[in-house]
Structures are given as C-alpha cells and as structure tokens.
Design an enzyme around this catalytic site. Structure first.
Site, PDB file in Angstrom:
ATOM      1  N   ASP A 139       0.829  -1.205   0.000  1.00 38.19           N
ATOM      2  CA  ASP A 139       0.000   0.000   0.000  1.00 38.19           C
ATOM      3  C   ASP A 139       0.864   1.256   0.000  1.00 38.19           C
ATOM      4  OD1 ASP A 139      -2.224  -1.521  -0.047  1.00 38.19           O
ATOM      5  OD2 ASP A 139      -2.556  -1.468   2.128  1.00 38.19           O
ATOM      6  N   CYS A 140       2.007   1.186   0.706  1.00 38.58           N
ATOM      7  CA  CYS A 140       2.866   2.377   0.755  1.00 38.58           C
ATOM      8  C   CYS A 140       3.888   2.426  -0.366  1.00 38.58           C
ATOM      9  CB  CYS A 140       3.527   2.497   2.126  1.00 38.58           C
ATOM     10  SG  CYS A 140       4.177   0.945   2.756  1.00 38.58           S
ATOM     11  N   TYR A 141       4.181   1.269  -0.946  1.00 38.95           N
ATOM     12  CA  TYR A 141       5.110   1.210  -2.086  1.00 38.95           C
ATOM     13  C   TYR A 141       4.435   0.450  -3.220  1.00 38.95           C
ATOM     14  CZ  TYR A 141       8.807   2.708   1.100  1.00 38.95           C
ATOM     15  OH  TYR A 141       9.578   3.417   1.975  1.00 38.95           O
TER      16      TYR A 141
END
Ligand code: SF4
Ligand code: SF4
Lengths: 404, 140
Positions: A139-141
């Site tokens: 989700d963050c990368y």
C-alpha cells in the site's frame, strides 16, 4: 625517538612530512641505519593491486514516483543480479555476481566476460547502467516494475564495501595433475608447468606491518583511487599461521574489510576481472600509510621480497580437497626471477597481481601525504593479533536429517 | 608501445560467394570506414571472386570495416589474424607470461612491466581468455 600520529599530521599540514614508499625505505635504512631513519621519516606508504573477490558495493538509488520497495523483490544492474534484501531502494552488488544467462562452466572452461566487478568498474567510469527491477507492491510502495538507466552521480550514496581484501601473503599455486586446470590463481599447466603467485610482496600493506601495530580499524587508506577506511578485520582473518623470526607470516594470514565512497574512485584502480574457468571478480587498488612511530615499526617496513616466503600449494588436489600438505616454501625474491626450483624442477612463474600498479599506488599515496592532501588517522581499535586466538575454521557440516 | 588508435596497414585476402560478386563492397570500405585501399590482386568470375587488398586506416575504422565485410558474408583468410594488446586495460600483472607458448611476454626485471613483443606472437589465442583484464585482442 618516538613520534605520535598527531605530530606527524602537524608536519603533513605544514608540508614538511618525510614520506617514502615501502620499496624506497629499504635503501634509505640500508644507507642511514634504523635509528637515524626512524627519527627522519614520518610515513612509509604501501600498495597492492590485484583481484579481490570479496568486494562489492551498495547503492541508494533514490525513490521512484510512485514508490517501489525493492527489498524482497528482484534487481539487476546490466543484467547482473544485485542483492535486494534491504529497505526500499538500497541495493548491494557483489563483484562475483553473474548474469542469469551466463553459461558459467557449462562449457568448461567458462569465459566469464562480464559480471558484478565489471558493473562496478563501469559505474566508476561514469557509464550509464541499466537497472531493471520487480517488486511485489504494498500500500505504501505500490509500484511493481522499474526499468531505467542509472548513473553513479545521480545516486544518493554509492559505497564500496569489501569484506576481505589485501591478504597478508598468499599461496603460490601449482598443478601436479596431468591436465591443465583453471583456477582463481589463473590457468595452471599440467605437471607443474607453471607457478602463479598473487602478492605485492615488499610493497604489500600487511606485510609491512606484520603484527598489526599501526594498521587497525579506522585507518584511513587509499582505496580504488579515492579514500577509504579500514572498517573491520577482513573475513577469514587468521593471525596464528607460521611466521618468520621477524614476524612475517608464511601463509595467508591477516585480511582487511574496507569501505569508501565509490563516487571518488577511478576505474584504473577498480577493474572488472575475468578468471577463465573460475568466474568474475574485481581488481582493487589499496594503499595503506604506515606512521613511523618508532624504530620497531620502521624495521618491519624494510622487509624485502627475499624475506617473504609463501607456501606452494597443489591446486589440483591439496587445495580443493583441503589437504594440509604444501609442496614447498619459496620467497617472492625467487618468484620474481621468473623461474624457480620446486622439488628440484625448474618452473616458470607468473604473477596475478600487478607490481607496477602497486608501486604506482604507493607513490600516489606518498604524494598525497607530502602535499598535505592526506592526513593519517589513529585506529580506534586494533586488528586481532596472534594473542587474540582468532582462528580460521572450516565448516562443520551437519546432515539436515540427523540430530542437531 | 602500440596504441589502439594507431594506423594499421594490412593485407587481407577475401573470397566472395557468388551472390556477393556484384555488390560494391570496395566502395563502402572507402566511403564508410575511411580506409585507404589498394587492390593487389583481383580475380572475379561470375561464379566466385577472390581479391587481395591492402587496407590502411585507423585501427578502430579497420576493425569496423572488417566487421562489415564479415557481416556481408565475405570470407576472410584467417592467416591475416593478429593479436594486439589494449594498453589502456593491461595492468602489467603478468598472468599471460607463462601461458604464451612463444614467449611473447617478458617481465622487465626492474620496473616489473610486462612487455609484449608482437613479432614473436604466433596467434595461438591462448592469452586472450587467460588475461584477467581482457587486454589481449584478436583482430583480422
Ligand atoms: S595478463 Fe593481461 S593484463 Fe596481465 S600483463 Fe598480460 S596482457 Fe597485461
Ligand atoms: S596469441 Fe598465443 S602466441 Fe600470441 S601472444 Fe597470445 S599466447 Fe602468445
């Protein structure tokens, strides 16, 4: 008269430091004696240039937009796989890495024309390198794929980190079998048709400070054309090997782990290297300054090729099968004549490390110090000496299905 | 010492398969690769061609010209091969010294530099892959 490193640094800053290479110092001491020379000389510089397999580099390539997490994914540089087991965009490349599709030794002896060592050389030479990567996406990368040219100058950090370099002495390799063999010590002809060696001998850093009196963790060095530091003792550090009366080891003994900024290095001293039938590696140039703090330290730097002995080892059997026997012992002085007598036989010799380039490095380091561009550091900790009990072990293999 | 940028003069002997006889190969060598060219011998029939050329030009152009010829399907006599050393890459290590059967490499006892005497070379090719920095190059 004993000096301190700070006193020497003051002389370097004011341009008054007296510096000789480990080759030149031999003649200086012969002429003026130990006592006078120790008072006069501040630094002796050493140098070595040869294939050093346990070398590598790590990079922070900068974040992509959107972000990608390379850690746990796959990364290659010019098709040579790099290690992606760190955080998002930190990548490490080993000198021995090979492209997936390299035939290796499928057709023996394999050629090994290109690998990690060559990528490092090309990066240092300022060439663009193709980076390809896949990641699993989070989700963050979120990004899963990356293909781009990269250049050393655009990276956040590019650091050479070598876990075992600058071997203090090394084997002399021969082949007692009746067919040619291809080793990391070069092509060895059948029936002891040649002997190869790989040490700068009287110029080599750890042979000029055999008991590790001045060279330690934190010592600033010449590394790959730029500057670096000794980060730790090198892997396979083995101080307790047989030594001559003056303490010079007769086998591979000490090693150095070194670190330095790749961005300031030069491909003249960091060169991709191919060993036929063995693999790829990188040839590294290292120069270590030895502060002449007392007569004893100076005396060790006057070591000559005739005082340094190495073990002749059979690479067709004793080496691969880890048998302790050696074929003989021989001095670098003899090896350098180009022909040696081993067991009554005349054998032509060849070197794998470059003595002219080792000398060049010692001279460059001398010039940097003389011109006030390179000051010495005091080590923050010593390397493990003979008294440390540090020993090089073989793997104790334990069958997976047996008892622990 | 021989640098790679040097001008080279060489004789090469070419054989043309039938389908290439009518191609303006010689014209391209002069125009695209800056090579000076002398035709020493030419024997072209409608079946096959044979030509001996003397080429003169920069080493790099020469190599490109030869590549062009081979790619066009011409057969170049192997007798014309030679081995040179790329001085930029040679580190003077000495790994080649005991590999060469014709003693083309010698180590200067003082400087420890490794000399390469091209005229002793018999073009066996042994040093090409034994040189760790891949400094030895095979050319036509
Ligand atoms: S092996 Fe290669 S690099 Fe070493 S001296 Fe010979 S030509 Fe030069
Ligand atoms: S090609 Fe053969 S003869 Fe020529 S230099 Fe190399 S090893 Fe020697």
């Amino acid at each position: 008269m004993a000096k301190t490193i700070e006193e020497i640094n003051q002389k370097i800053r004011s341009g008054r430091a007296v510096v000789f290479t480990a080759e030149e110092i031999i003649g200086v001491v012969k002429e003026h004696g130990l006592k006078k020379t120790a008072a006069l000389v501040d630094v002796v510089t050493t140098g070595t240039f040869g294939p050093m397999c346990s070398s590598g580099a790590y990079f922070n390539i900068g974040h992509t937009k959107p972000r990608i997490k390379l850690g746990g994914g796959k990364v290659s540089l010019n098709d040579v796989p790099a290690y992606a087991g760190f955080a998002a965009v930190d990548v490490m490349l080993g000198a021995n890495a090979l492209p997936e599709d390299d035939p290796r030794n499928r057709f023996h002896p394999g050629e090994f024309n290109y690998g990690g060592g060559h990528v490092i050389e090309e990066l240092v030479a300022g060439k663009d390198i193709k980076l390809t990567a896949t990641a699993y996406g989070t989700d963050c990368y979120p990004r899963k794929k990356l293909e781009t040219w990269i250049n050393l100058r655009d990276m956040n950090e590019a650091v050479l980190f070598n876990m075992r370099n600058a071997y203090q002495n090394y084997n002399v390799a021969v082949n007692l079998s009746d067919k040619t063999i291809y080793t990391y010590m070069g092509t060895l002809k059948a029936n002891m048709g040649n002997a190869t060696y790989c040490s700068a001998g009287q110029l080599s850093p750890l042979l000029n400070d055999p008991m590790y009196k001045t060279i330690g963790i934190g010592t600033k060095i010449f590394l790959g054309g730029g500057e670096g530091f000794i980060a730790w003792h090198g892997t396979q550090f083995n101080p307790s090997v047989p030594r001559t009366e003056s303490g010079v080891p007769k086998r591979g003994a000490g090693t150095l782990a070194v670190i330095g900024d790749l961005k300031h290095m030069s491909s003249r001293y960091l060169m991709g290297t191919s060993m036929l039938g063995y693999g790829v590696t990188v040839s590294v140039g290292i120069g270590v300054p030895i502060p002449i703090l007392d007569e004893d330290i100076l005396r060790h730097t006057t070591v000559t090729d005739d005082d340094i002995f190495a073990a002749v080892v059979d690479y067709s059997d004793a080496y691969p099968n880890v048998k302790p026997e050696v074929v003989g012992e021989i001095s670098y002085g003899e090896l350098k004549t180009g022909r040696v007598k081993i067991n009554g036989r005349e054998v032509p010799t060849a070197s794998l490390s470059s003595y002219p380039r080792a000398r060049e490095i010692a001279i460059i380091l001398k010039d940097r110090i003389t011109n006030g561009k390179f000051e010495l550091t005091s080590p923050v900790a010593t390397l493990p000496g003979i008294e440390s009990g540090v020993k090089f072990k073989l793997l104790n293999e334990r069958p997976i299905n047996g008892e622990k | 010492m021989a640098k790679n940028k040097m001008t080279a003069t060489k004789k090469i002997s070419l054989r043309f398969p039938r389908h290439l006889v009518s191609r303006p190969v010689v014209y391209h060598l002069i125009k695209d690769f800056n090579l000076e060219l002398n035709i020493l011998k030419a024997n072209i029939t409608s079946e096959e061609g044979h030509m001996v050329l003397e080429l003169k030009g920069e080493r790099a152009d020469f190599d490109k010209g030869i590549e062009y010829l081979t790619q066009s399907g011409l057969i170049i006599d192997t007798l014309c091969r030679e081995v040179t050393r790329n001085e930029e890459r040679c580190t003077d290590c000495g790994a080649c010294v005991t590999v060469c059967p014709s003693s083309s490499f010698t180590v200067d006892p003082v400087t420890r530099e490794v000399r390469f005497e091209e005229d002793k070379c018999v073009v066996c090719g042994m040093c090409i892959l034994s040189c760790p920095s891949r400094s030895m190059e095979l050319h036509f």
